[in-house]
Scaffold this active site. Structure first.
Site, PDB file in Angstrom:
ATOM      1  N   GLU A 345      97.500   6.244  15.983  1.00 12.62           N
ATOM      2  CA  GLU A 345      97.944   5.512  14.965  1.00 12.62           C
ATOM      3  C   GLU A 345      99.121   5.556  14.388  1.00 12.62           C
ATOM      4  O   GLU A 345      99.800   4.841  13.556  1.00 12.62           O
ATOM      5  CB  GLU A 345      97.074   4.931  13.785  1.00 12.62           C
ATOM      6  CG  GLU A 345      96.916   6.513  12.965  1.00 12.62           C
ATOM      7  CD  GLU A 345      96.195   6.142  11.660  1.00 12.62           C
ATOM      8  OE1 GLU A 345      96.628   5.441  10.941  1.00 12.62           O
ATOM      9  OE2 GLU A 345      94.943   6.746  11.463  1.00 12.62           O
ATOM     10  N   CYS A 377      91.817   5.850  12.346  1.00  9.62           N
ATOM     11  CA  CYS A 377      91.441   7.263  12.970  1.00  9.62           C
ATOM     12  C   CYS A 377      90.329   7.122  14.020  1.00  9.62           C
ATOM     13  O   CYS A 377      89.972   8.131  14.558  1.00  9.62           O
ATOM     14  CB  CYS A 377      90.806   8.135  12.084  1.00  9.62           C
ATOM     15  SG  CYS A 377      91.728   8.420  10.315  1.00  9.62           S
ATOM     16  N   HIS A 508      84.226  12.581  11.427  1.00  8.13           N
ATOM     17  CA  HIS A 508      85.647  12.464  10.949  1.00  8.13           C
ATOM     18  C   HIS A 508      85.886  13.122   9.650  1.00  8.13           C
ATOM     19  O   HIS A 508      84.975  12.751   8.777  1.00  8.13           O
ATOM     20  CB  HIS A 508      86.160  11.021  10.861  1.00  8.13           C
ATOM     21  CG  HIS A 508      87.268  10.766  10.179  1.00  8.13           C
ATOM     22  ND1 HIS A 508      88.332  11.461  10.902  1.00  8.13           N
ATOM     23  CD2 HIS A 508      87.639   9.770   9.243  1.00  8.13           C
ATOM     24  CE1 HIS A 508      89.534  10.748  10.123  1.00  8.13           C
ATOM     25  NE2 HIS A 508      89.071  10.231   9.154  1.00  8.13           N
TER      26      HIS A 508
HETATM   27  C1  LIG Z   1      92.425   8.267   6.094  1.00  4.32           C
HETATM   28  C2  LIG Z   1      91.281   8.398   6.863  1.00  4.32           C
HETATM   29  O1  LIG Z   1      91.059   9.154   7.527  1.00  4.32           O
HETATM   30  C3  LIG Z   1      90.363   7.208   6.869  1.00  4.32           C
HETATM   31  C4  LIG Z   1      89.101   7.628   5.748  1.00  4.32           C
HETATM   32  O2  LIG Z   1      88.358   8.586   6.315  1.00  4.32           O
HETATM   33  S1  LIG Z   1      88.904   6.962   4.379  1.00  4.32           S
HETATM   34  C5  LIG Z   1      87.978   8.005   3.421  1.00  4.32           C
HETATM   35  C6  LIG Z   1      88.737   8.807   2.588  1.00  4.32           C
HETATM   36  N1  LIG Z   1      89.971   8.205   2.248  1.00  4.32           N
HETATM   37  C7  LIG Z   1      91.183   8.866   2.325  1.00  4.32           C
HETATM   38  O3  LIG Z   1      91.123  10.032   2.908  1.00  4.32           O
HETATM   39  C8  LIG Z   1      92.362   8.287   1.683  1.00  4.32           C
HETATM   40  C9  LIG Z   1      93.461   9.135   1.264  1.00  4.32           C
HETATM   41  N2  LIG Z   1      93.070   9.921   0.117  1.00  4.32           N
HETATM   42  C10 LIG Z   1      92.979   9.536  -1.158  1.00  4.32           C
HETATM   43  O4  LIG Z   1      93.306   8.211  -1.441  1.00  4.32           O
HETATM   44  C11 LIG Z   1      92.934  10.563  -1.988  1.00  4.32           C
HETATM   45  O5  LIG Z   1      93.179  11.799  -1.909  1.00  4.32           O
HETATM   46  C12 LIG Z   1      91.240  10.633  -2.559  1.00  4.32           C
HETATM   47  C13 LIG Z   1      90.725   9.189  -2.834  1.00  4.32           C
HETATM   48  C14 LIG Z   1      90.498  10.937  -1.126  1.00  4.32           C
HETATM   49  C15 LIG Z   1      91.108  11.479  -3.789  1.00  4.32           C
HETATM   50  O6  LIG Z   1      91.983  10.962  -4.867  1.00  4.32           O
HETATM   51  P1  LIG Z   1      91.636  11.693  -6.339  1.00  4.32           P
HETATM   52  O7  LIG Z   1      92.260  10.500  -7.152  1.00  4.32           O
HETATM   53  O8  LIG Z   1      92.981  12.857  -6.395  1.00  4.32           O
HETATM   54  O9  LIG Z   1      90.233  11.549  -6.608  1.00  4.32           O
HETATM   55  P2  LIG Z   1      89.740  12.617  -7.649  1.00  4.32           P
HETATM   56  O10 LIG Z   1      88.277  11.602  -7.694  1.00  4.32           O
HETATM   57  O11 LIG Z   1      90.352  12.672  -8.989  1.00  4.32           O
HETATM   58  O12 LIG Z   1      89.291  14.069  -7.209  1.00  4.32           O
HETATM   59  C16 LIG Z   1      88.617  14.370  -5.959  1.00  4.32           C
HETATM   60  C17 LIG Z   1      87.610  15.236  -6.242  1.00  4.32           C
HETATM   61  O13 LIG Z   1      88.198  16.568  -6.596  1.00  4.32           O
HETATM   62  C18 LIG Z   1      87.452  16.897  -7.557  1.00  4.32           C
HETATM   63  N3  LIG Z   1      88.554  17.681  -8.764  1.00  4.32           N
HETATM   64  C19 LIG Z   1      89.511  17.161  -9.408  1.00  4.32           C
HETATM   65  N4  LIG Z   1      89.962  17.976 -10.163  1.00  4.32           N
HETATM   66  C20 LIG Z   1      89.471  19.002  -9.590  1.00  4.32           C
HETATM   67  C21 LIG Z   1      89.618  20.538 -10.048  1.00  4.32           C
HETATM   68  N5  LIG Z   1      90.621  21.137 -10.767  1.00  4.32           N
HETATM   69  N6  LIG Z   1      88.628  21.353  -9.655  1.00  4.32           N
HETATM   70  C22 LIG Z   1      87.750  21.012  -8.730  1.00  4.32           C
HETATM   71  N7  LIG Z   1      87.339  19.885  -8.399  1.00  4.32           N
HETATM   72  C23 LIG Z   1      88.481  18.932  -8.799  1.00  4.32           C
HETATM   73  C24 LIG Z   1      86.954  15.555  -8.491  1.00  4.32           C
HETATM   74  O14 LIG Z   1      85.795  15.834  -9.326  1.00  4.32           O
HETATM   75  C25 LIG Z   1      86.571  14.950  -7.215  1.00  4.32           C
HETATM   76  O15 LIG Z   1      85.521  15.266  -6.829  1.00  4.32           O
HETATM   77  P3  LIG Z   1      83.938  14.293  -6.450  1.00  4.32           P
HETATM   78  O16 LIG Z   1      84.623  13.439  -5.497  1.00  4.32           O
HETATM   79  O17 LIG Z   1      83.206  15.208  -6.177  1.00  4.32           O
HETATM   80  O18 LIG Z   1      84.137  13.777  -7.852  1.00  4.32           O
END
Ligand SMILES: CC(=O)CC(=O)SCCNC(=O)CCNC(=O)[C@H](O)C(C)(C)COP(=O)(O)OP(=O)(O)OC[C@H]1O[C@@H](n2cnc3c(N)ncnc32)[C@H](O)[C@@H]1OP(=O)(O)O
Ligand SMILES: CC(=O)SCCNC(=O)CCNC(=O)[C@H](O)C(C)(C)COP(=O)(O)OP(=O)(O)OC[C@H]1O[C@@H](n2cnc3c(N)ncnc32)[C@H](O)[C@@H]1OP(=O)(O)O
Length: 683
Positions: A345, A377, A508
């Protein structure tokens, strides 16, 4: 002579390249040179020939020439040449550029309905007749067709290594090449009467099983005299055979009605190559640099390091490197490839495919089908499915396919940035593979969604709705798994597919924590798909979720905790080993799932992988997803070869340079500024 004919779709090829030696098909231009070599060496040194002084008998020598001339046109014989010498690269030879033959194995195909071989009595000399009749009597002692349930096999009509090359393991290499030839031509068995101690030793090493053994000094004619005197150092004659495990015998085909006779057997992944950038950023340091709470990336997302590319690499260079290394490491010549598929991609050009860039690696071979496939992906999996379909189709011409999945995953600053990565996985696809993709068992879920997409063609960065993307991923997983279970049950009503059906479950991996949650999600699915009686075997705590609706549980903390707690052990066993590269490199996008496969293959000894059944879940936003499964061969040797070919992965990963987050951010800023501003030529 047998009516068997080699298919024209399997062109002359090199079957084995090792230690500077090439073992290849004997093409017509080599026939006379091979016969000359056999007359000089085999006719003189083979123990039965030596014992009967066959070389002193011109009629017998002529009979041997007739025999070899009859079988060579079947095009299954092998010749060993030194690399770099005439003919070693399959180029034609002649009297101007004669080959230097190091060894040869004249081979023939025997078919069940063949007429018995007879020779014109005028040309059959005494020595030849004596040897031939004796070998015939040994052959009569066992019916290999019946014993192995085959209707054709490869037999030998002379194995020889030139005296200068003896004692260096060349005979064994030739036997190994014969096994490769059997695989490549879909021949389920090879059988030989080994008359010399040396050939009996190498046959044992190559895995031949002795079916008949007779002591020479006990073999006496009607006159009471030993038929073949002076056989020392050889004491016995052995009739031995070796089945080719990945080629299905008739007996196996009868037992497996889903395999159609017309399909090549064991289609799947023969070899795999992993390439990733040589620098990474440490996720703990990135947490500090980004000013987020400690543990957010390392514990919250489960990521340790993130690989990234500088502006010295692009998706073309990633693919070029991966494909070239795959071919070199596995001694695959450009002429052996008939299809090349790219899943990516990372768009460098809106028209020109990465596949066409890769054609630079294939020299004169311009007859290669395939093109790029794109959907987030998922493109790598779509490319793999295309290659598998080609090998199983009427269009297949016997050559191999290559699939390469490659991406550079970068996000704008913010919560998604730590979920980047980069890399390429190239796979060699064909029949008789050590990783056989299970046929008739695939479940897909495709839907329109805007969870992650790249609408701005001037930017490398996607637009991503993080929460929606997780929901889409988990929902796609539910649908694929439930459909896979349903289809598997339909195919085999007696066995129910559950998490425990598989030795490994690969996903994935956008980030490792989501994968752990995904495996837990499958336990939830198993619970909802269970009968009341099966449900009662789940821990009591599952009663609390009896009435919840699956689609309302994506972000339900209680449900998540319950299934995570109860799947810890399963995760450790079935999925964690496959997250090694994901944890160290990050989300590579299309190669991510195949990085999972590489991680699994380097996680344990080949003997512990052989026979494993592996489920794979592929997801691409937008969205496209599939679940399918593969079976690792029970034949240890090809699995060991595959595992050994990945020995470089861990040391290469360890040798990467750690780059400070400041420099990483500056690299991405520079790339952002220069994106699509360069000349048309790739770096
Ligand atoms: C892109 C692809 O490859 C296609 C896909 O598969 S899509 C599915 C996944 N999506 C993606 O990868 C999209 C790109 N990534 C993102 O948008 C973001 O990184 C995300 C959505 C994955 C996470 O965003 P975020 O706002 O940081 O999430 P947030 O919920 O605050 O934190 C993530 C986790 O860390 C944990 N966390 C936060 N601070 C922490 C700390 N200090 N210590 C331990 N854990 C912590 C949170 O509790 C959370 O865990 P849970 O999911 O178990 O609740
Ligand atoms: C199918 C048929 O045609 S069967 C007849 C085989 N062909 C012939 O006899 C033709 C003349 N002989 C040859 O061309 C060669 O000797 C071949 C092709 C059989 C073998 O060639 P090479 O691969 O060079 O065999 P090499 O010399 O390494 O010997 C093979 C093994 O026999 C052992 N060996 C060699 N000579 C002897 C001996 N006198 N006594 C016991 N073992 C011996 C070797 O040590 C080696 O075993 P190792 O690998 O465990 O050390």
């Amino acid at each position: 002579m047998s009516a068997w004919k080699r298919s024209e779709s399997v062109p002359p090829r090199i079957w084995l390249k090792e230690n500077g030696i090439v073992i290849r098909d004997v093409t017509p231009d080599l026939d006379n040179f091979v016969i000359e070599h056999m007359l000089e060496n085999f006719a003189r040194d083979e123990p039965l020939n030596r014992s009967t002084n066959l070389t002193d008998d011109p009629d017998s020598m002529a009979a041997l020439v007739t025999l070899w001339n009859e079988v060579l046109p079947q095009r299954v014989s092998l010749v060993a040449l030194a690399e770099g010498t005439p003919g070693a690269n399959l180029e034609p030879v002649g009297f101007d550029n004669p080959p230097t033959i190091m060894g040869a194995n004249v081979l023939t195909i025997c078919c069940k309905n063949d007429k018995k071989t007879t020779f014109d009595s005028d040309i059959v000399g005494d020595a030849f007749q004596k040897v031939f009749k004796f070998l015939d009597s040994i052959n009569a002692l066992v019916d290999v067709y019946q014993r192995f349930g085959v209707d054709h096999y490869v037999d030998a009509v002379g194995l020889s290594v030139a005296p200068m090359s003896r004692g260096k393991g060349l005979g064994l290499l030739i036997l190994k090449a014969r096994l490769e030839l059997c695989k490549g031509l879909n021949i389920p068995l090879t059988k030989t009467i080994f008359t010399a101690i040396q050939s009996q030793k190498i046959a044992a090493k190559a895995g031949f099983q002795v079916l008949v053994e007779r002591e020479y000094d006990q073999l006496k004619g009607p006159d009471g005299k030993v038929i073949f005197p002076d056989m020392a150092p050889t004491k016995v004659i052995q009739l031995s055979a070796k089945t080719i495990p990945s080629v299905h015998t008739r007996k196996q085909l009868v037992r497996a009605p889903t395999i159609r006779m017309s399909r090549p057997a064991g289609v799947g992944i023969i070899a795999i190559e992993a390439y990733f950038p040589s620098q990474f950023v440490d996720q703990t340091e990135l947490e500090q640099f980004d000013g987020v709470s400690a543990g957010k990336y390392t514990v919250g997302l489960g990521q340790a390091r993130m690989g990234f590319c500088t502006d010295r690499e692009d998706v073309n260079s990633l693919c070029l490197t991966a494909v070239q290394r795959l071919m070199e490491r596995n001694s695959i010549g450009a002429e052996q490839i008939g299809r090349l598929e790219v899943g990516t991609e990372t768009i460098l050009d809106k028209s020109k495919s990465v596949k066409t860039v890769l054609m630079q690696l294939f020299g004169d071979n311009t007859d290669i089908e395939g093109i790029d496939t794109t959907n987030a992906c998922y493109g790598g999996t779509a490319a793999l499915f295309n290659a598998l379909s080609w090998v199983e189709s009427s269009a297949w011409d016997g050559r191999l396919a290559i699939v390469v999945a490659a991406d550079i995953a970068v996000y704008a600053t913010g919560s998604a940035r730590p979920t980047g990565g980069a890399g390429a996985m190239a796979m060699l696809v064909g029949p008789n593979a050590p990783l056989v993709i299970e046929s008739g068992l695939r479940a897909s879920y495709m839907k329109h969604a805007y969870d992650f997409y790249k609408p701005d063609l001037n930017s490398e960065y996607p637009v991503v709705d993080g929460k929606l993307s997780i929901q889409c991923y988990l929902s796609a997983l539910d649908h694929c798994y439930q459909l896979y279970c349903k289809k598997a049950q339909k195919a085999n009503p007696e066995s129910k597919v559950q998490l425990n059906t598989f030795d490994a479950f690969l996903f994935h991996s956008p980030y490792c924590k989501l994968v752990q949650k995904s495996l837990a999600r499958l336990l939830l699915n198993d619970y909802f798909l269970a009968s009341d009686e099966e449900k009662s075997k789940f821990p009591e705590a599952f009663n609390s979720i009896k009435n919840v609706k699956m689609e309302e549980t994506y972000f339900d903390r209680d449900v998540e905790r319950l299934v995570l707690d109860n799947s810890k052990q399963l995760f450790e066993e079935k999925t964690k080993p496959s997250l090694f590269l994901a944890n160290q490199i990050g989300n590579m996008y299309t190669p991510s799932l195949y990085g999972g496969l590489v991680s699994l293959l380097i996680s344990r000894e080949a003997s512990k992988l052989a026979g494993n059944r592996v489920a794979l879940f592929s997801y691409g936003s937008g969205l496209a997803s599939s679940m399918y499964s593969l079976k690792i061969s029970t034949d240890l040797a090809p699995v060991q070869k595959l595992v050994d070919s990945l020995n470089h992965v861990k040391p290469t990963l360890e040798a990467r340079r750690k780059i400070a987050p400041e420099e990483f951010a500056a690299t991405l800023d520079a790339k952002e500024k220069n994106h699509h501003k360069g000349t048309q030529s790739s770096l």
